[in-house]
Design a protein around this motif. Sequence first.
Motif, short mmCIF file in Angstrom:
data_model
loop_
_atom_site.label_atom_id
_atom_site.label_comp_id
_atom_site.label_asym_id
_atom_site.label_seq_id
_atom_site.Cartn_x
_atom_site.Cartn_y
_atom_site.Cartn_z
N TYR A 38 0.84 -1.19 0.00
CA TYR A 38 0.00 0.00 0.00
C TYR A 38 0.88 1.24 0.00
O TYR A 38 1.71 1.41 0.89
N SER A 39 0.70 2.09 -0.97
CA SER A 39 1.46 3.33 -1.03
C SER A 39 0.90 4.20 -2.14
O SER A 39 0.16 3.72 -3.00
N GLU A 40 1.25 5.46 -2.12
CA GLU A 40 0.74 6.39 -3.13
C GLU A 40 1.37 6.13 -4.49
O GLU A 40 2.60 6.08 -4.62
N ILE A 41 0.54 5.97 -5.50
CA ILE A 41 1.02 5.77 -6.87
C ILE A 41 1.18 7.13 -7.54
O ILE A 41 0.23 7.91 -7.61
N SER A 42 2.38 7.40 -8.03
CA SER A 42 2.64 8.67 -8.71
C SER A 42 2.18 8.63 -10.16
O SER A 42 1.60 9.60 -10.66
N SER A 43 2.45 7.51 -10.83
CA SER A 43 2.04 7.39 -12.23
C SER A 43 1.98 5.92 -12.63
O SER A 43 2.71 5.08 -12.08
N VAL A 44 1.09 5.65 -13.58
CA VAL A 44 1.00 4.31 -14.18
C VAL A 44 1.16 4.46 -15.68
O VAL A 44 0.35 5.11 -16.33
N LYS A 45 2.22 3.90 -16.21
CA LYS A 45 2.43 3.87 -17.65
C LYS A 45 2.44 2.41 -18.09
O LYS A 45 2.50 1.51 -17.26
N SER A 46 2.36 2.19 -19.38
CA SER A 46 2.28 0.81 -19.87
C SER A 46 3.50 -0.02 -19.52
O SER A 46 3.41 -1.24 -19.38
N ASN A 47 4.64 0.64 -19.33
CA ASN A 47 5.88 -0.11 -19.07
C ASN A 47 6.44 0.05 -17.67
O ASN A 47 7.43 -0.57 -17.31
N ILE A 68 -2.57 -3.82 -10.02
CA ILE A 68 -2.36 -2.45 -9.57
C ILE A 68 -3.73 -1.81 -9.38
O ILE A 68 -4.63 -2.01 -10.20
N TYR A 69 -3.87 -1.04 -8.30
CA TYR A 69 -5.09 -0.25 -8.14
C TYR A 69 -4.72 1.20 -7.87
O TYR A 69 -4.02 1.51 -6.90
N ASN A 70 -5.17 2.10 -8.73
CA ASN A 70 -4.95 3.53 -8.59
C ASN A 70 -6.25 4.16 -8.13
O ASN A 70 -7.20 4.29 -8.91
N HIS A 71 -6.31 4.52 -6.85
CA HIS A 71 -7.56 5.02 -6.29
C HIS A 71 -7.98 6.35 -6.91
O HIS A 71 -9.17 6.56 -7.20
N LYS A 72 -7.04 7.25 -7.13
CA LYS A 72 -7.37 8.57 -7.67
C LYS A 72 -8.09 8.46 -9.01
O LYS A 72 -9.07 9.17 -9.28
N LYS A 73 -7.62 7.55 -9.86
CA LYS A 73 -8.24 7.36 -11.17
C LYS A 73 -9.31 6.27 -11.16
O LYS A 73 -9.99 6.06 -12.16
N GLU A 74 -9.43 5.58 -10.01
CA GLU A 74 -10.38 4.47 -9.87
C GLU A 74 -10.20 3.44 -10.98
O GLU A 74 -11.15 3.01 -11.62
#
Length: 231
Positions: A38-47, A68-74
């Motif tokens: 559990y931690s804050e995700i800064s960015s998710v890119k394809s790679n 991966i779960y990005n809460h901000k972007k749901e």
Amino acid sequence: MKKIMFFLSLFAGMITTHQVRAQELKDYVITMKGDTIYSEISSVKSNKVTMLVDSEKKTYYPPQLYRIYNHKKEKHYATSFIEVGIEKIRDSDPKMYVIKEKVKLKKKPLFTEILHDGDIIVYNFRKQSGGGMIMGANGKMMNGFSTSSNYYYALKRSTGEIAELKISGLLIGKMSKKNRYLNLAKMIADEPELAAKLENEEKLHYDLFSNYIREYNAIKKANDVYPIMIF
């Protein structure tokens, strides 16, 4: 049909647990060992995925993470070959796909958004087509016309079969709604009551297919144990 598998077993109900975690309003990733961070995700890119772990920036790559779960972007993501490694099943009509055998794969897996997770996984990704350099009327090279489309594919874990659910954009030669229906009917045929209900539907569209997949996964999740797999 051959599937690319990491032989690490998950406990029954893990998918449900992940959905509960998503309600805790936190970002998280699940490693290939089944550990949750559990931690804050800064960015998710394809790679790659960038996170702040104990106030330090940390980068993860597709071979390291399962979900991966990005809460901000749901949004949920999975490590997958769906964008780079599918091939048509010979003689399939309507056409369906599988992930290529490992020896044929030329590209590495990517992080891909998933809309449903269970015995049937629904992937959503965007691809660019066309472009490149072409010869103009004046004899000079120029950038060619390019388009991008969103692809929605359903993959059934137990068989490895992949079916197109929807493609949005300017892509020519899209599969008919009837053929998409026939493939989905095949995927859920092992639940006769649900399949019979689908057979009586008159209006066919993506949202309808999505609802049936959600219902099918809900039926299956109580009894199935899913190993960690990369498709």
